[in-house]
Scaffold this active site. Structure first.
Site, mmCIF file in Angstrom:
data_model
loop_
_atom_site.group_PDB
_atom_site.id
_atom_site.type_symbol
_atom_site.label_atom_id
_atom_site.label_comp_id
_atom_site.label_asym_id
_atom_site.label_seq_id
_atom_site.Cartn_x
_atom_site.Cartn_y
_atom_site.Cartn_z
ATOM 1 N N ASP A 129 11.811 -7.767 11.936
ATOM 2 C CA ASP A 129 11.600 -6.808 10.976
ATOM 3 C C ASP A 129 11.478 -7.440 9.721
ATOM 4 O O ASP A 129 12.481 -8.220 9.328
ATOM 5 C CB ASP A 129 12.181 -5.615 10.909
ATOM 6 C CG ASP A 129 11.899 -4.573 12.244
ATOM 7 O OD1 ASP A 129 10.821 -4.863 12.780
ATOM 8 O OD2 ASP A 129 12.665 -3.973 12.669
ATOM 9 N N ASP A 148 4.856 -2.287 13.660
ATOM 10 C CA ASP A 148 5.063 -1.085 13.302
ATOM 11 C C ASP A 148 4.013 -0.428 12.355
ATOM 12 O O ASP A 148 3.738 0.739 12.661
ATOM 13 C CB ASP A 148 6.468 -1.060 12.505
ATOM 14 C CG ASP A 148 7.610 -1.380 13.426
ATOM 15 O OD1 ASP A 148 7.543 -1.375 14.621
ATOM 16 O OD2 ASP A 148 8.582 -1.923 13.002
#
Length: 170
Positions: A129, A148
């Site tokens: 991330d 995401d």
């Protein structure tokens, strides 16, 4: 299965979503210092302090949820269940010819993002991330990635399309 324009569109959105996510993760891994409990890593402002690039490795799901689960539950909830759901959604969008282009795009984005993160969990046992948004405390996100973002964007489009359909049928 006959390759129609519709099928090519679905496959193209899925493949481009996966490619953009995986390329961005490789670039972050190579160029941004990893943030750990011991090392705060880099915080690279993209748009002032509102949009920041940083590098974390997430063993859980969205916002780290599930990272504390035992290995068996983590495999079941973060690998097997998503693979089954993604398979059903993929089957649905290929078979349901009544879906409009926006809904197809939304579902394909969700599938592409889901596959990209599942791939990371299988190959690396964690997901990279790197994006963070902070709009002066009014709105703040966790650290997320392009997969995401694709899943979230797809969900938002589906909600909007559902309301539009209800409005036109009412």
């Amino acid at each position: 299965m006959k390759l129609t324009k519709r099928s090519i569109y679905i496959i193209l959105v899925i493949v481009l979503t996966i490619a953009a996510d995986q390329i961005s993760k490789v670039m972050v891994k190579q160029n941004v210092t990893l943030r750990t409990e011991v090392n705060p890593g880099e915080r690279i402002p993209i748009i002032g302090d509102a949009f920041i690039l940083m590098h974390v490795e997430n063993t859980g799901a969205f916002l780290g949820m599930g990272s504390e689960l035992n290995d068996t539950l983590r495999v079941l909830l973060l690998l097997i269940l998503p693979i089954v759901v993604l398979g059903f959604v993929l089957r649905h969008i290929f078979l349901d010819k009544s879906l409009d282009n926006w809904s197809l795009f939304a579902f394909a984005s969700i599938i592409g993002g889901g596959i990209a993160n599942v791939y990371d969990r299988i190959v690396y046992r964690r997901v990279t991330d790197f994006l963070y948004i902070d709009l002066g405390g009014v709105f703040r996100t966790g650290i997320f990635n392009l997969a995401d973002l694709s899943v979230t964007t797809g969900m938002i489009i589906l909600v909007i399309m559902t309301f539009k359909k209800k409005k036109t049928t009412a």
